[in-house]
Design a protein around this motif. Sequence first.
Motif, PDB file in Angstrom:
ATOM      1  N   PRO A 112       0.791  -1.230   0.000  1.00  0.00           N
ATOM      2  CA  PRO A 112       0.000   0.000   0.000  1.00  0.00           C
ATOM      3  C   PRO A 112       0.830   1.291   0.000  1.00  0.00           C
ATOM      4  O   PRO A 112       0.339   2.345  -0.396  1.00  0.00           O
ATOM      5  CB  PRO A 112      -0.840  -0.123   1.270  1.00  0.00           C
ATOM      6  CG  PRO A 112      -1.012  -1.601   1.435  1.00  0.00           C
ATOM      7  CD  PRO A 112       0.330  -2.169   1.024  1.00  0.00           C
ATOM      8  N   ASP A 113       2.105   1.200   0.419  1.00  0.00           N
ATOM      9  CA  ASP A 113       2.979   2.371   0.399  1.00  0.00           C
ATOM     10  C   ASP A 113       3.767   2.498  -0.894  1.00  0.00           C
ATOM     11  O   ASP A 113       4.542   3.438  -1.064  1.00  0.00           O
ATOM     12  CB  ASP A 113       3.957   2.317   1.580  1.00  0.00           C
ATOM     13  CG  ASP A 113       3.247   2.500   2.907  1.00  0.00           C
ATOM     14  OD1 ASP A 113       2.483   3.476   3.031  1.00  0.00           O
ATOM     15  OD2 ASP A 113       3.451   1.664   3.808  1.00  0.00           O
ATOM     16  N   GLY A 114       3.611   1.543  -1.794  1.00  0.00           N
ATOM     17  CA  GLY A 114       4.303   1.603  -3.079  1.00  0.00           C
ATOM     18  C   GLY A 114       5.586   0.805  -3.156  1.00  0.00           C
ATOM     19  O   GLY A 114       6.253   0.820  -4.190  1.00  0.00           O
ATOM     20  N   ASN A 115       5.969   0.098  -2.100  1.00  0.00           N
ATOM     21  CA  ASN A 115       7.191  -0.710  -2.122  1.00  0.00           C
ATOM     22  C   ASN A 115       6.967  -1.966  -2.961  1.00  0.00           C
ATOM     23  O   ASN A 115       5.980  -2.676  -2.778  1.00  0.00           O
ATOM     24  CB  ASN A 115       7.592  -1.116  -0.705  1.00  0.00           C
ATOM     25  CG  ASN A 115       7.945   0.083   0.127  1.00  0.00           C
ATOM     26  OD1 ASN A 115       8.862   0.824  -0.200  1.00  0.00           O
ATOM     27  ND2 ASN A 115       7.191   0.304   1.193  1.00  0.00           N
ATOM     28  N   LYS A 116       7.886  -2.225  -3.875  1.00  0.00           N
ATOM     29  CA  LYS A 116       7.752  -3.363  -4.768  1.00  0.00           C
ATOM     30  C   LYS A 116       8.391  -4.615  -4.159  1.00  0.00           C
ATOM     31  O   LYS A 116       9.468  -4.546  -3.573  1.00  0.00           O
ATOM     32  CB  LYS A 116       8.400  -3.064  -6.120  1.00  0.00           C
ATOM     33  CG  LYS A 116       8.101  -4.112  -7.176  1.00  0.00           C
ATOM     34  CD  LYS A 116       8.621  -3.663  -8.532  1.00  0.00           C
ATOM     35  CE  LYS A 116       8.335  -4.699  -9.592  1.00  0.00           C
ATOM     36  NZ  LYS A 116       8.869  -4.268 -10.897  1.00  0.00           N
ATOM     37  N   MET A 117       7.682  -5.733  -4.306  1.00  0.00           N
ATOM     38  CA  MET A 117       8.214  -7.009  -3.829  1.00  0.00           C
ATOM     39  C   MET A 117       7.794  -8.103  -4.783  1.00  0.00           C
ATOM     40  O   MET A 117       6.880  -7.931  -5.587  1.00  0.00           O
ATOM     41  CB  MET A 117       7.723  -7.314  -2.423  1.00  0.00           C
ATOM     42  CG  MET A 117       6.252  -7.662  -2.329  1.00  0.00           C
ATOM     43  SD  MET A 117       5.709  -7.942  -0.646  1.00  0.00           S
ATOM     44  CE  MET A 117       4.982  -6.333  -0.329  1.00  0.00           C
ATOM     45  N   THR A 118       8.482  -9.223  -4.682  1.00  0.00           N
ATOM     46  CA  THR A 118       8.111 -10.406  -5.445  1.00  0.00           C
ATOM     47  C   THR A 118       8.150 -11.613  -4.524  1.00  0.00           C
ATOM     48  O   THR A 118       8.939 -11.681  -3.581  1.00  0.00           O
ATOM     49  CB  THR A 118       9.029 -10.637  -6.658  1.00  0.00           C
ATOM     50  OG1 THR A 118       8.561 -11.749  -7.399  1.00  0.00           O
ATOM     51  CG2 THR A 118      10.457 -10.886  -6.268  1.00  0.00           C
ATOM     52  N   PHE A 119       7.281 -12.562  -4.800  1.00  0.00           N
ATOM     53  CA  PHE A 119       7.295 -13.873  -4.180  1.00  0.00           C
ATOM     54  C   PHE A 119       7.817 -14.784  -5.289  1.00  0.00           C
ATOM     55  O   PHE A 119       7.269 -14.797  -6.388  1.00  0.00           O
ATOM     56  CB  PHE A 119       5.895 -14.280  -3.739  1.00  0.00           C
ATOM     57  CG  PHE A 119       5.244 -13.204  -2.903  1.00  0.00           C
ATOM     58  CD1 PHE A 119       5.685 -12.957  -1.614  1.00  0.00           C
ATOM     59  CD2 PHE A 119       4.220 -12.440  -3.415  1.00  0.00           C
ATOM     60  CE1 PHE A 119       5.100 -11.962  -0.854  1.00  0.00           C
ATOM     61  CE2 PHE A 119       3.631 -11.440  -2.659  1.00  0.00           C
ATOM     62  CZ  PHE A 119       4.071 -11.199  -1.369  1.00  0.00           C
ATOM     63  N   TYR A 120       8.866 -15.556  -5.009  1.00  0.00           N
ATOM     64  CA  TYR A 120       9.546 -16.249  -6.099  1.00  0.00           C
ATOM     65  C   TYR A 120       9.983 -17.648  -5.745  1.00  0.00           C
ATOM     66  O   TYR A 120      10.064 -18.022  -4.578  1.00  0.00           O
ATOM     67  CB  TYR A 120      10.771 -15.440  -6.551  1.00  0.00           C
ATOM     68  CG  TYR A 120      11.933 -15.624  -5.611  1.00  0.00           C
ATOM     69  CD1 TYR A 120      12.918 -16.573  -5.877  1.00  0.00           C
ATOM     70  CD2 TYR A 120      12.038 -14.882  -4.445  1.00  0.00           C
ATOM     71  CE1 TYR A 120      13.978 -16.775  -5.006  1.00  0.00           C
ATOM     72  CE2 TYR A 120      13.093 -15.071  -3.584  1.00  0.00           C
ATOM     73  CZ  TYR A 120      14.048 -16.013  -3.866  1.00  0.00           C
ATOM     74  OH  TYR A 120      15.080 -16.215  -2.993  1.00  0.00           O
ATOM     75  N   VAL A 121      10.317 -18.401  -6.806  1.00  0.00           N
ATOM     76  CA  VAL A 121      10.918 -19.715  -6.701  1.00  0.00           C
ATOM     77  C   VAL A 121      11.998 -19.808  -7.776  1.00  0.00           C
ATOM     78  O   VAL A 121      11.724 -19.551  -8.946  1.00  0.00           O
ATOM     79  CB  VAL A 121       9.875 -20.843  -6.939  1.00  0.00           C
ATOM     80  CG1 VAL A 121      10.527 -22.212  -6.834  1.00  0.00           C
ATOM     81  CG2 VAL A 121       8.711 -20.725  -5.982  1.00  0.00           C
ATOM     82  N   PHE A 122      13.215 -20.123  -7.366  1.00  0.00           N
ATOM     83  CA  PHE A 122      14.289 -20.471  -8.318  1.00  0.00           C
ATOM     84  C   PHE A 122      14.368 -21.992  -8.385  1.00  0.00           C
ATOM     85  O   PHE A 122      14.339 -22.650  -7.361  1.00  0.00           O
ATOM     86  CB  PHE A 122      15.654 -19.959  -7.821  1.00  0.00           C
ATOM     87  CG  PHE A 122      16.012 -18.579  -8.255  1.00  0.00           C
ATOM     88  CD1 PHE A 122      16.112 -18.252  -9.595  1.00  0.00           C
ATOM     89  CD2 PHE A 122      16.273 -17.599  -7.313  1.00  0.00           C
ATOM     90  CE1 PHE A 122      16.467 -16.965  -9.989  1.00  0.00           C
ATOM     91  CE2 PHE A 122      16.630 -16.332  -7.688  1.00  0.00           C
ATOM     92  CZ  PHE A 122      16.730 -16.009  -9.021  1.00  0.00           C
ATOM     93  N   ARG A 123      14.482 -22.527  -9.570  1.00  0.00           N
ATOM     94  CA  ARG A 123      14.658 -23.981  -9.721  1.00  0.00           C
ATOM     95  C   ARG A 123      15.722 -24.240 -10.735  1.00  0.00           C
ATOM     96  O   ARG A 123      15.896 -23.599 -11.663  1.00  0.00           O
ATOM     97  CB  ARG A 123      13.364 -24.638 -10.182  1.00  0.00           C
ATOM     98  CG  ARG A 123      12.316 -24.558  -9.115  1.00  0.00           C
ATOM     99  CD  ARG A 123      11.151 -25.435  -9.493  1.00  0.00           C
ATOM    100  NE  ARG A 123      10.043 -25.070  -8.673  1.00  0.00           N
ATOM    101  CZ  ARG A 123       9.512 -25.874  -7.770  1.00  0.00           C
ATOM    102  NH1 ARG A 123       9.987 -27.058  -7.593  1.00  0.00           N
ATOM    103  NH2 ARG A 123       8.482 -25.492  -7.074  1.00  0.00           N
TER     104      ARG A 123
END
Length: 123
Positions: A112-123
Amino acid sequence: MIGYVTIGVHDMAKAKAFYSELLADLGASVLMDMGRIAFIGKSMKEPLLGICVPWDEQDPAPGNGNMFAISAGSKEMADKLYHKAIELGASCEGKPGQRIPDMFYGAYVRDPDGNKMTFYVFR
């Protein structure tokens, strides 16, 4: 919990040289280089520093090119976290999906504050 952090840079060659040298004593090196972005660390299974030219090619000021990533452990959990974030007021920055064939799966949001994030998986 933190998988990698990205920072925006103006000159990839200079940034790779600087961070490779700076972090060499910690056993870190460039582990993946895709031109616009490179990842530096000790292994792909430990937290990494990503350096990149911002996607929108604008000035890499703090907040533009910066993002934090949370290792989800599975594609299913990445999807779940993405949808939960949206339900809690985040906005979509990239729906869940395979980004690099057979290597990287990610789901992107801005809090909501504009901070970018990702939820990820490396394989």
